[in-house]
Design an enzyme around this catalytic site. Structure first.
Site, short mmCIF file in Angstrom:
data_model
loop_
_atom_site.label_atom_id
_atom_site.label_comp_id
_atom_site.label_asym_id
_atom_site.label_seq_id
_atom_site.Cartn_x
_atom_site.Cartn_y
_atom_site.Cartn_z
N ASP A 86 0.87 -1.17 0.00
CA ASP A 86 0.00 0.00 0.00
C ASP A 86 0.91 1.24 0.00
O ASP A 86 1.54 1.55 1.01
CB ASP A 86 -0.89 -0.03 1.25
CG ASP A 86 -1.81 1.18 1.28
OD1 ASP A 86 -1.71 2.03 0.36
OD2 ASP A 86 -2.61 1.27 2.23
N LYS A 139 9.01 9.94 -16.21
CA LYS A 139 8.41 11.25 -16.38
C LYS A 139 6.91 11.19 -16.06
O LYS A 139 6.36 10.08 -16.13
CB LYS A 139 8.62 11.78 -17.80
CG LYS A 139 7.97 10.89 -18.87
CD LYS A 139 7.25 11.62 -19.97
CE LYS A 139 5.87 12.02 -19.62
NZ LYS A 139 4.80 11.53 -20.52
N HIS A 169 11.95 8.55 -22.34
CA HIS A 169 12.26 7.42 -23.24
C HIS A 169 12.66 7.88 -24.64
O HIS A 169 13.28 7.15 -25.39
CB HIS A 169 11.12 6.40 -23.27
CG HIS A 169 9.93 6.79 -24.08
ND1 HIS A 169 8.91 7.57 -23.60
CD2 HIS A 169 9.57 6.50 -25.35
CE1 HIS A 169 7.99 7.73 -24.54
NE2 HIS A 169 8.37 7.09 -25.63
N LYS A 173 15.81 6.46 -27.98
CA LYS A 173 15.51 6.08 -29.37
C LYS A 173 16.78 6.18 -30.21
O LYS A 173 17.51 7.18 -30.12
CB LYS A 173 14.41 6.99 -29.94
CG LYS A 173 13.04 6.76 -29.26
CD LYS A 173 11.96 7.57 -29.92
CE LYS A 173 10.67 7.52 -29.13
NZ LYS A 173 9.69 6.56 -29.62
N GLU A 207 0.14 11.40 -33.16
CA GLU A 207 -0.29 10.04 -32.78
C GLU A 207 -1.69 9.80 -33.29
O GLU A 207 -2.51 10.73 -33.32
CB GLU A 207 -0.28 9.90 -31.26
CG GLU A 207 1.08 10.07 -30.63
CD GLU A 207 1.03 9.86 -29.13
OE1 GLU A 207 1.18 8.72 -28.70
OE2 GLU A 207 0.83 10.84 -28.41
N ASP A 226 2.27 16.65 -20.97
CA ASP A 226 2.54 15.22 -21.20
C ASP A 226 3.65 15.02 -22.23
O ASP A 226 4.44 14.09 -22.12
CB ASP A 226 1.24 14.54 -21.68
CG ASP A 226 1.44 13.05 -21.93
OD1 ASP A 226 2.00 12.37 -21.05
OD2 ASP A 226 1.02 12.55 -22.99
N HIS A 231 9.58 15.13 -23.84
CA HIS A 231 10.08 14.57 -25.09
C HIS A 231 10.43 15.64 -26.12
O HIS A 231 11.49 15.62 -26.73
CB HIS A 231 9.04 13.63 -25.72
CG HIS A 231 8.53 12.58 -24.79
ND1 HIS A 231 9.33 11.96 -23.86
CD2 HIS A 231 7.30 12.03 -24.64
CE1 HIS A 231 8.60 11.07 -23.18
NE2 HIS A 231 7.37 11.10 -23.64
N LYS A 327 -3.03 13.96 -30.20
CA LYS A 327 -3.61 12.61 -30.20
C LYS A 327 -4.69 12.56 -31.26
O LYS A 327 -5.30 13.59 -31.60
CB LYS A 327 -4.27 12.32 -28.85
CG LYS A 327 -3.33 12.46 -27.66
CD LYS A 327 -2.76 11.13 -27.26
CE LYS A 327 -1.90 11.23 -26.02
NZ LYS A 327 -0.79 10.29 -26.02
C1 BG6 Z 1 4.43 9.12 -23.29
C2 BG6 Z 1 3.17 9.93 -23.17
O1 BG6 Z 1 5.43 9.66 -22.49
O2 BG6 Z 1 4.85 9.11 -24.66
C3 BG6 Z 1 2.07 9.35 -24.06
O3 BG6 Z 1 2.73 9.93 -21.81
C4 BG6 Z 1 2.57 9.23 -25.48
O4 BG6 Z 1 0.90 10.15 -23.99
C5 BG6 Z 1 3.92 8.51 -25.55
O5 BG6 Z 1 1.60 8.49 -26.21
C6 BG6 Z 1 4.51 8.60 -26.95
O6 BG6 Z 1 5.67 7.81 -27.04
P1 BG6 Z 1 6.12 7.19 -28.44
O7 BG6 Z 1 7.46 6.59 -28.17
O8 BG6 Z 1 5.07 6.18 -28.81
O9 BG6 Z 1 6.17 8.32 -29.41
#
Ligand code: BG6
Length: 483
Positions: A86, A139, A169, A173, A207, A226, A231, A327
């Site tokens: 928890d 993040k 992330h 890449k 996306e 976000d 990124h 999105k």
């Molecule tokens: C994440 C976001 O960090 O990155 C998501 O929270 C997003 O909303 C994603 O969809 C995109 O990552 P990638 O590598 O698919 O471009």
């Protein structure tokens, strides 16, 4: 190399979609230590270890599909134990986890940022942040500058910065790393990398996926927090930073920080011209009907954002950096486009000067990973009589590898090995939030609400000038959303 991986958030989407697949792939490639173990932690009480493993196998399969090696995943799960904890009672962590203090442990917090501090404090109390233990944070780090500062300060009280890794992330890449190789390994590119030769830079993360299932988190963050804060600003930094004198972590991070600090803040006056916010309505994406975004509570957030960023320094004065992300857009496409200025004197009849395509460097991160340099070249054969030029792509990609690596693979290896170069430092995070706060504040003061766009389009029509040319044309012709 550390051999114990303590994963908080083990039942979350990220764990099934990225973390376990990435670890399984590393295990398959024998890149992890022989005694590697995962200690998975989340709130859900599974009756047995087997029940957790079965549940996870199914989830990973559904989420990651072919991106994961199922045999390796089975092997990984044999090295994984699960503990239900928890997290609102961090003082109970030590007793629940039963791990030895002083172990070579990497604790990864793949949880919402409001849990970072209680978990870190619980780990510290249990002796699990003693040297050589490391802490890896997913993040976003906070929701604005004030919360990021509070998190960074509280984390610093638990573990020194030299053992903290903030994960973005995008930095894992392969094409992003190749961008550094291109910029700093080639005289040709570095020589033209400035306002003198570059007209504009576009960074697009489009996306087709929607927010589905993450409405709770997303309704508090929106696309600006976000995607842009982390990124997209990391990509911008790598394009815009001065050449570092070495590739060690702090030298590179110092240069990225200089870029973030040179970003011109937004104001309520500039925001309407320099930004667009959008929110998707029902529409059709890839021949499938999809619903609109449903805001859970609070002020409405954007699922699309377009910004014109300015970097106020000698190298970049006057060069717009257009950042667009959304999105439920028409296609999935992540790319950086560097557009060069036209040649100073045009000699050719065909095409006319006004029709000539500028030189472009195109760095694609999604759906495929490659780099192209678009140069003008002659099509003329002797029988044609006149010379005709056409833009031709020069492919600069590495030879295709056997398979594409998940970005997390590289980052986990680096964190397990204690290499910081691809992680974000505390002051970088704060400088990024400072700029993001200027935009959020400008929107609030100017009462700048998101405009609806039809799912499957290129966002609100007003965003067309912020998009790279092919998308801009499509955007200008996209269907109008109902108000
Ligand atoms: C994440 C976001 O960090 O990155 C998501 O929270 C997003 O909303 C994603 O969809 C995109 O990552 P990638 O590598 O698919 O471009």
């Amino acid at each position: 190399m550390h051999e114990q991986f303590l994963l908080f958030g083990a039942t979350g989407d990220l764990a099934a979609g990225q973390v376990f697949p990435a670890l399984a792939n590393l295990l398959r490639d024998r890149l992890l230590p022989a005694n590697f173990r995962v200690h998975a932690v989340a709130k859900h009480p599974f009756e047995t270890q087997e029940a957790f493993r079965d549940w996870l196998l199914e989830r990973v399969h559904a989420r990651a599909g072919d991106a994961v090696d199922m045999d390796a995943l089975h092997e990984l799960l044999q090295r994984t134990d699960y503990t239900s904890v928890d997290l609102s009672k961090p003082e109970a962590l030590g007793a629940a986890l039963k791990l030895e203090p002083g172990a070579r442990l990497l604790s990864y917090l793949a949880v919402p940022p409001d849990l970072f501090v209680p978990i870190a404090q619980g780990l510290k109390a249990a002796g699990l942040l003693e040297d050589p233990a490391r802490l890896l944070l997913e993040k976003p780090i906070g929701r604005d500058l004030a919360s990021a500062r509070a998190i960074n300060a509280a984390i610093a009280a638990c573990v020194p910065e030299s053992r903290v890794f903030r994960l973005d992330h995008y930095l894992g890449k392969a094409t992003v790393q190749n961008l550094l190789a291109l910029r700093f390994g080639n005289t040709l590119l570095e020589a033209v990398w400035s306002r003198r030769w570059i007209e504009r830079v576009d960074i697009l993360v489009a996306e087709t996926a929607g927010v589905d299932g993450r409405e709770q988190y997303y309704s508090r963050y929106g696309a600006l927090r976000d995607m842009v804060q982390n990124h997209m600003l990391q990509l911008l930094c790598l394009v815009a930073m001065e050449p570092p004198s070495a590739l060690d972590a702090d030298t590179v991070r110092d240069q990225k920080l200089m870029v973030l600090r040179a970003l011109r803040p937004f104001s309520a006056q500039s925001a309407p011209d320099e930004s667009v916010r959008g929110v998707y309505q029902a529409g059709v994406v890839g021949a499938q009907a999809v619903g609109g975004f449903s805001q859970i509570e609070g002020q409405s957030v954007e699922t699309f954002v377009a910004l014109r960023a300015h970097i106020d320094n000698w190298r970049w004065a006057g060069v717009p950096f257009n950042l667009v992300t959304g999105k439920r857009l028409a296609t999935r496409s992540t790319q950086i486009v560097v557009t060069f200025k036209p040649v100073s004197h045009w000699l050719f009849e065909k095409p006319r000067r006004s029709q000539a395509a500028p030189n472009r460097l195109l760095v694609r991160l999604q759906p495929e990973e490659n780099i192209e340099l678009h140069l003008m070249s002659s099509l003329a054969g002797p029988e044609w009589g006149a010379m005709e030029l056409q833009s031709l792509p020069l492919n600069l990609s590495m030879a295709p590898t056997r398979r594409r690596r998940i970005a997390y693979e590289r980052l986990f290896l680096d964190a397990l090995n204690g290499r910081h170069a691809l992680f974000v430092r505390d002051d970088e995070v704060e400088a990024a939030w400072q700029w993001i706060d200027s935009i959020a504040d400008a929107w609030r003061v100017a009462d700048f609400a998101p405009q609806p766009y039809v799912a499957g389009s290129w966002g609100p029509r007003t965003a067309a000038p912020f998009l790279p040319p092919p998308m801009a044309r499509a955007a200008a012709a996209s269907p109008r959303a109902s108000a």
